[in-house]
Motif scaffolding. Structure first.
Motif, mmCIF file in Angstrom:
data_model
loop_
_atom_site.group_PDB
_atom_site.id
_atom_site.type_symbol
_atom_site.label_atom_id
_atom_site.label_comp_id
_atom_site.label_asym_id
_atom_site.label_seq_id
_atom_site.Cartn_x
_atom_site.Cartn_y
_atom_site.Cartn_z
ATOM 1 N N SER A 280 0.838 -1.201 0.000
ATOM 2 C CA SER A 280 0.000 0.000 0.000
ATOM 3 C C SER A 280 0.869 1.245 0.000
ATOM 4 N N PHE A 281 0.278 2.318 -0.598
ATOM 5 C CA PHE A 281 0.911 3.637 -0.585
ATOM 6 C C PHE A 281 -0.114 4.620 -0.047
ATOM 7 N N LEU A 282 0.189 5.246 1.077
ATOM 8 C CA LEU A 282 -0.762 6.096 1.784
ATOM 9 C C LEU A 282 -0.427 7.560 1.537
ATOM 10 N N LEU A 283 -1.489 8.343 1.230
ATOM 11 C CA LEU A 283 -1.353 9.783 1.029
ATOM 12 C C LEU A 283 -2.367 10.488 1.924
ATOM 13 N N SER A 284 -1.893 11.427 2.695
ATOM 14 C CA SER A 284 -2.792 12.198 3.558
ATOM 15 C C SER A 284 -2.938 13.600 2.994
ATOM 16 N N LYS A 285 -4.172 14.107 3.006
ATOM 17 C CA LYS A 285 -4.480 15.450 2.509
ATOM 18 C C LYS A 285 -3.947 15.640 1.088
ATOM 19 N N VAL A 286 -4.526 14.888 0.187
ATOM 20 C CA VAL A 286 -4.076 14.957 -1.200
ATOM 21 C C VAL A 286 -4.424 16.322 -1.792
ATOM 22 N N SER A 287 -3.630 16.727 -2.721
ATOM 23 C CA SER A 287 -3.878 17.954 -3.479
ATOM 24 C C SER A 287 -3.963 17.587 -4.951
ATOM 25 N N ARG A 288 -4.403 18.559 -5.743
ATOM 26 C CA ARG A 288 -4.550 18.275 -7.171
ATOM 27 C C ARG A 288 -3.214 17.947 -7.824
ATOM 28 N N GLN A 289 -2.098 18.408 -7.212
ATOM 29 C CA GLN A 289 -0.783 18.077 -7.759
ATOM 30 C C GLN A 289 -0.420 16.613 -7.534
ATOM 31 N N ASP A 290 -1.115 15.941 -6.628
ATOM 32 C CA ASP A 290 -0.810 14.532 -6.361
ATOM 33 C C ASP A 290 -1.465 13.599 -7.369
ATOM 34 N N ALA A 291 -2.344 14.119 -8.197
ATOM 35 C CA ALA A 291 -3.032 13.267 -9.160
ATOM 36 C C ALA A 291 -2.040 12.700 -10.167
ATOM 37 N N GLY A 292 -2.319 11.498 -10.635
ATOM 38 C CA GLY A 292 -1.455 10.874 -11.633
ATOM 39 C C GLY A 292 -1.594 9.364 -11.616
ATOM 40 N N VAL A 293 -0.688 8.712 -12.333
ATOM 41 C CA VAL A 293 -0.663 7.255 -12.434
ATOM 42 C C VAL A 293 0.494 6.740 -11.590
ATOM 43 N N TYR A 294 0.155 5.907 -10.624
ATOM 44 C CA TYR A 294 1.154 5.332 -9.721
ATOM 45 C C TYR A 294 1.368 3.869 -10.103
ATOM 46 N N GLN A 295 2.653 3.418 -10.018
ATOM 47 C CA GLN A 295 3.001 2.042 -10.368
ATOM 48 C C GLN A 295 3.668 1.364 -9.185
ATOM 49 N N CYS A 296 3.172 0.138 -8.910
ATOM 50 C CA CYS A 296 3.816 -0.683 -7.888
ATOM 51 C C CYS A 296 4.622 -1.782 -8.584
ATOM 52 N N THR A 297 5.795 -2.082 -8.028
ATOM 53 C CA THR A 297 6.665 -3.129 -8.570
ATOM 54 C C THR A 297 6.941 -4.146 -7.475
ATOM 55 N N ALA A 298 6.637 -5.432 -7.757
ATOM 56 C CA ALA A 298 6.860 -6.513 -6.797
ATOM 57 C C ALA A 298 7.977 -7.416 -7.320
ATOM 58 N N ASP A 299 8.992 -7.656 -6.462
ATOM 59 C CA ASP A 299 10.152 -8.442 -6.890
ATOM 60 C C ASP A 299 10.545 -9.395 -5.756
ATOM 61 N N ASN A 300 10.665 -10.702 -6.073
ATOM 62 C CA ASN A 300 11.114 -11.704 -5.095
ATOM 63 C C ASN A 300 12.287 -12.528 -5.621
ATOM 64 N N SER A 301 12.989 -11.988 -6.583
ATOM 65 C CA SER A 301 14.168 -12.622 -7.188
ATOM 66 C C SER A 301 13.813 -13.781 -8.095
ATOM 67 N N VAL A 302 12.543 -14.032 -8.288
ATOM 68 C CA VAL A 302 12.121 -15.035 -9.264
ATOM 69 C C VAL A 302 11.564 -14.253 -10.453
ATOM 70 N N ALA A 303 12.253 -14.385 -11.535
ATOM 71 C CA ALA A 303 11.860 -13.591 -12.696
ATOM 72 C C ALA A 303 10.543 -14.118 -13.290
ATOM 73 N N PRO A 304 9.753 -13.202 -13.861
ATOM 74 C CA PRO A 304 9.957 -11.751 -13.920
ATOM 75 C C PRO A 304 9.250 -11.061 -12.747
ATOM 76 N N PRO A 305 9.587 -9.803 -12.467
ATOM 77 C CA PRO A 305 8.862 -9.079 -11.417
ATOM 78 C C PRO A 305 7.438 -8.746 -11.872
ATOM 79 N N GLY A 306 6.602 -8.412 -10.887
ATOM 80 C CA GLY A 306 5.209 -8.075 -11.190
ATOM 81 C C GLY A 306 4.981 -6.574 -11.095
ATOM 82 N N TYR A 307 4.054 -6.073 -11.941
ATOM 83 C CA TYR A 307 3.753 -4.643 -11.983
ATOM 84 C C TYR A 307 2.238 -4.432 -11.889
ATOM 85 N N GLY A 308 1.884 -3.286 -11.326
ATOM 86 C CA GLY A 308 0.477 -2.880 -11.259
ATOM 87 C C GLY A 308 0.391 -1.369 -11.247
ATOM 88 N N THR A 309 -0.692 -0.814 -11.810
ATOM 89 C CA THR A 309 -0.853 0.637 -11.868
ATOM 90 C C THR A 309 -2.170 1.038 -11.225
#
Length: 686
Positions: A280-309
Motif C-alpha cells: 500500500s501507498f498512503l497519502l494524507s491530505k491529497v492535493s490536485r498536484q498529487d493526481a497521476g498514475v502510480y506504479q507498484c513493482t513486486a520483486d522476489n528474485s524469481v523472474a519476472p517481477p510483477g507490476y500494477g498501476t
C-alpha cells in the motif's frame, strides 16, 4: 480267466472302502487360516467325532508340512508347540507359543478315517520398524521445473505395499522396486513442470502390510514448495478522492517467496508526504498536484517481477483564471467580438456566461456578431461541476463609440401653420456628447443653428447612463420654420445625425368651423326627429298622405296607421322627381340619431334611419290594413299632418334652397328617407 479275477479283486476293494467309510471319523472343527503378530500365542483348532481306536490324528506344518505331532504327542523339535483340548471329545487343537516368522506357513490336521479338510495358512506379522523414508522435494523448486519424490520402506513382514497420495487422491507411482531379501521396498513419484498451484501441496507415501486390524499402515508426507514470480492484482485501478482527503493505493501481490513492493509515479517523483507500507501507498491530505498514475513493482528474485498501476483522480471545485479582465472595452458596431472564460476543475466544469441579474445564459466563449450599445453591462462567467458549488467571476463590457440615434434616420412630420410642434432625439453613446445640436435647414438649403435663445424655440436635454435625450419645441411654426430639422450628436469617435422633415398645412380655423356647424345641424335634426316621433304617437300626423307635386293624392284611399313593426311604402314623387319616402318604427320610445356618413346630400334633404327596420316584404297587404283600421280614425292625408306639425316646429328661417330643390318643410316637401340600409341598427341624420 485272468480278467475275471481282476474284476473280482476290484469289487472286493470297493466293498472294503464302503465298509471303512461307514465307520469313518468326522471333523467338528477344521483348521482356519489366521494372521498373528510375531511373539504372540496362536491356537489352530482341529477336532473330530467318531474316532475309532485305530484312528491316528497327525499335525503337519512348516516348513514343507513336516509332522509336528501324532495323536497328542509333539515332536521335541517343536518345543513351543503342544496339543490341547479334551481328548474324550476328539479335540486336537495345536497351540504355538511366542510365534516367530518361521512359524508362518501352511498347517494340516488329519485322521486315518477322516476326509482331508484342507490346509490352513498362518501368517506371522512383523510390523515395520518405522514409517517409510522420503527423498526429494526437500528444497523449494522453481515453477516450471520437474520434481522426483522417492518413498522407501525398510523391514516388516509381510513386505508393505507403497502408495502415493495427493491429499486423498491416489497418484500413479513409477519405478516401484522390491528387495525381498533386504526387506526393502521403494516407489518413486515423478511430477513434471510444477506450477504455482503445486506450492504447499502435501504428497504422502503410505506403506500398508495388508492387515489393518493387527498393524496400521505407516505414512510419510512431503509439502512441496514452489517458488514462483510475483503476480500483481490491483483491487481498485482508479481511486477518486476529494482534494484535502486521504488516499490509499493498494496492490495485491501473490508470490513465493514474499516480494518486496516499491512505488513510483509516472513522469513525476513520488510525493514526499506519501508513506509506503508493503503493498500500500498512503497519502494524507491529497492535493490536485498529487493526481497521476502510480506504479507498484513486486520483486522476489524469481523472474519476472510483477507490476500494477493505480490512477489517482483528485476531485476539486471549479477554478476560474483570475487574470481575466474585470472590464473589457469594445467599440460599438464591431463585428464578431468574443470573450472567453478560462476555467479548470475536476470533473471538468461546464462554463457559461450569464448577464448579471438575469436568467439568460450563453455558451463560452461569449460571442456577439455585432456589438451594440445595449450589449454593455455586467456579465458573469459561471463554472459548474457535479458535487461542487458553482463559481462565478464578473466582467464589465464597456461599449464605446460614436453616437447612435434611435429611430429611423429620417422621418416626416406635418403641422398647421401657426401651430406648435415638438421633436425628440434620443442618443446612445459612450462617451455621451456634450450636447445635442439642433439645426434647421429651410427649403432653400440654408442651415441655421437652433437654441433656446430663440423666442419661439425651447430645447430640453436629459442625461442618463450612456443615454441622452433632447427635445425641441417650436411654438409658432411659420414658413420660416418649415424645412428639415437635424439633431446631431458628436463625441471623440464621430458624429451621428437624424433628419426630420417638417411640412406646413392649412390653418385649422376653417376645419373647426365646419366641425362645429356639422355638430349644430346634427343636434337640430335630432330635436326635429324627436318632435316628429312625439307627434306620431299623439296621432297628430300620419293620418293623411302628402300630395304629389301637382297636389294630387297618391292613392284614392286613405292610408291606415303603420303598425310598430312595419315601414310605410313609397307614396309617390314630387315635382322635382324626388321620391317621397316615409319609414317609421317604434323603438320602445327611443330614437338614436347620428351624423350622416355621406356629404353629397342636399342641405334640404333630411333622412332618418332606424335600427331593426322591418322590410316592406313583411308588411301585411294594404287591403288587410285598411280592413283592420278602427272606426273613427283620423282619415286626413298624412302629408297635411306632417306639413302642419313641422311648420309649427320649424320657426327659424332656413337658408334659400339650391336650384332644382324646394324649401324645407314646404307643403310639397316633407321627406323621410332611409339613406343607408347597409347598416341596419344605426340612426343617421343628414
Amino acid at each position: 480267466m485272468a480278467a475275471c479275477v481282476t474284476v473280482w479283486l476290484k469289487t472286493l476293494a470297493l466293498f472294503g472302502v464302503i465298509v471303512s467309510r461307514t465307520n469313518a471319523a468326522v471333523y467338528t472343527a477344521v483348521p482356519q487360516s489366521n494372521a498373528v503378530l510375531k511373539g504372540t500365542t496362536v491356537i489352530i483348532p482341529c477336532s473330530f467325532s467318531g474316532l475309532s481306536s485305530s484312528d491316528v490324528v497327525v499335525w503337519e506344518g512348516p516348513p514343507n508340512f513336516r509332522i509336528i505331532a501324532t495323536g497328542r504327542t509333539v515332536f521335541k523339535s517343536f518345543s513351543r508347540h503342544r496339543i490341547i483340548g479334551d481328548a474324550s471329545r476328539g479335540e486336537f487343537n495345536l497351540e504355538i507359543r511366542r510365534v516367530s516368522l518361521e512359524d508362518g506357513g501352511g498347517y494340516r490336521c488329519t485322521a486315518s478315517s477322516a476326509d482331508d479338510a484342507g490346509d490352513a495358512l498362518l501368517t506371522v506379522i512383523d510390523p515395520m520398524p518405522g514409517p517409510p523414508e522420503l527423498t526429494g522435494g526437500e528444497y523449494p523448486v522453481t515453477a516450471g521445473s520437474d520434481l522426483m519424490l522417492r518413498c522407501r520402506s525398510r523391514g516388516g513382514h509381510p513386505v508393505p505395499t507403497l502408495s502415493w497420495y495427493n491429499g486423498t487422491r491416489l497418484q500413479k507411482s513409477t519405478n516401484v522396486k522390491l528387495d525381498v531379501d533386504g526387506g526393502q521396498v521403494s516407489a518413486n513419484l515423478a511430477i513434471s513442470r510444477v506450477e504455482k498451484w503445486d506450492n504447499g501441496v502435501n504428497m504422502t507415501c503410505v506403506a500398508d502390510q495388508g492387515f489393518p486390524k493387527l498393524v496400521q499402515p505407516r505414512a510419510a508426507s512431503r509439502n512441496i514448495r514452489v517458488n514462483y514470480p510475483p503476480s500483481v492484482l490491483v483491487p481498485e485501478p482508479s481511486v477518486h478522492v476529494i482534494e484535502g482527503a486521504s488516499a490509499n493505493l493498494t496492490c495485491a501481490v501473490d508470490s513465493n517467496p514474499s516480494a518486496i513492493v516499491s512505488w513510483r509515479r509516472h513522469g513525476d517523483p513520488l510525493p514526499l508526504k506519501g508513506l509506503e507500507s508493503g503493498p500500500s501507498f498512503l497519502l494524507s491530505k491529497v492535493s490536485r498536484q498529487d493526481a497521476g498514475v502510480y506504479q507498484c513493482t513486486a520483486d522476489n528474485s524469481v523472474a519476472p517481477p510483477g507490476y500494477g498501476t493505480v490512477t489517482l483522480d483528485v476531485l476539486y471545485k471549479p477554478w476560474i483564471d483570475p487574470t481575466m479582465d474585470e472590464k473589457v472595452t469594445v467599440l460599438n458596431a464591431q463585428d464578431d467580438f468574443t470573450l472567453e472564460c478560462l476555467a479548470e476543475g475536476n470533473p471538468k466544469p461546464t462554463v457559461k456566461w450569464r448577464r448579471k441579474d438575469t436568467s439568460l445564459y450563453w455558451e463560452n466563449p461569449l460571442r456577439f456578431h455585432r456589438v451594440r450599445y445595449d450589449v454593455q453591462g455586467l456579465y458573469e462567467c459561471v463554472a459548474t461541476s457535479p458535487g461542487f458549488k458553482e463559481v462565478k467571476r464578473q466582467t464589465f463590457i464597456d461599449v464605446v463609440g460614436k453616437p447612435h440615434i434611435r429611430g429611423s434616420p429620417s422621418s416626416t412630420a406635418t403641422v398647421a401653420k401657426g401651430g406648435a410642434i415638438r421633436l425628440v432625439c434620443d442618443v446612445v453613446s459612450d462617451p455621451l456628447p456634450n450636447r445635442i445640436k439642433w439645426v434647421l435647414q429651410n427649403n432653400q438649403g440654408i442651415e441655421k443653428d437652433l437654441s433656446s435663445v430663440d423666442e419661439d424655440v425651447e430645447i430640453i436635454e436629459t442625461k442618463a447612463d450612456q443615454e441622452m435625450s433632447s427635445s425641441i419645441t417650436v411654438k409658432k411654426v411659420g414658413s420660416d420654420r418649415e424645412g428639415t430639422y437635424l439633431c446631431k450628436g458628436t463625441n471623440m469617435f464621430g458624429t451621428a445625425h437624424r433628419e426630420i422633415q417638417v411640412d406646413l398645412t392649412a390653418s385649422q380655423q376653417p376645419m373647426t368651423i365646419i366641425v362645429v356647424s356639422v355638430l349644430a345641424v346634427v343636434v337640430l335634426v335630432a330635436m326635429l326627429t324627436l318632435s316628429f316621433i312625439i307627434a306620431v304617437r299623439k296621432g297628430w300626423i300620419c293620418e293623411q298622405k302628402f300630395p304629389d307635386a301637382a297636389d294630387t293624392p297618391i292613392a284614392s284611399r286613405p292610408i291606415p296607421p303603420a303598425p310598430k313593426y312595419a315601414r310605410k311604402p313609397r307614396t309617390g314623387t314630387n315635382d322635382s322627381g324626388v321620391e317621397d319616402l316615409m319609414e317609421l318604427q317604434e323603438l320602445d320610445g327611443t330614437l338614436k340619431p347620428r351624423p350622416p356618413p355621406r356629404v353629397d346630400k342636399e342641405w334640404t334633404s333630411v333622412g332618418l334611419s332606424y335600427p331593426g327596420l322591418v322590410h316592406s316584404s313583411s308588411l301585411p297587404p294594404y287591403s288587410t290594413v285598411e280592413r283592420d283600421r278602427p272606426d273613427g280614425e283620423d282619415t286626413r292625408p298624412s302629408s297635411r299632418i306632417i306639413e302642419e306639425d313641422w311648420q309649427a316646429v320649424m320657426e327659424p328661417p332656413v337658408p334659400p334652397p339650391k336650384d332644382g330643390a324646394r324649401r324645407l318643410l314646404r307643403k310639397d316637401i316633407a321627406r323621410l328617407d332611409v339613406v343607408d340600409e347597409r347598416q341596419p341598427g344605426s340612426c343617421e341624420i343628414f
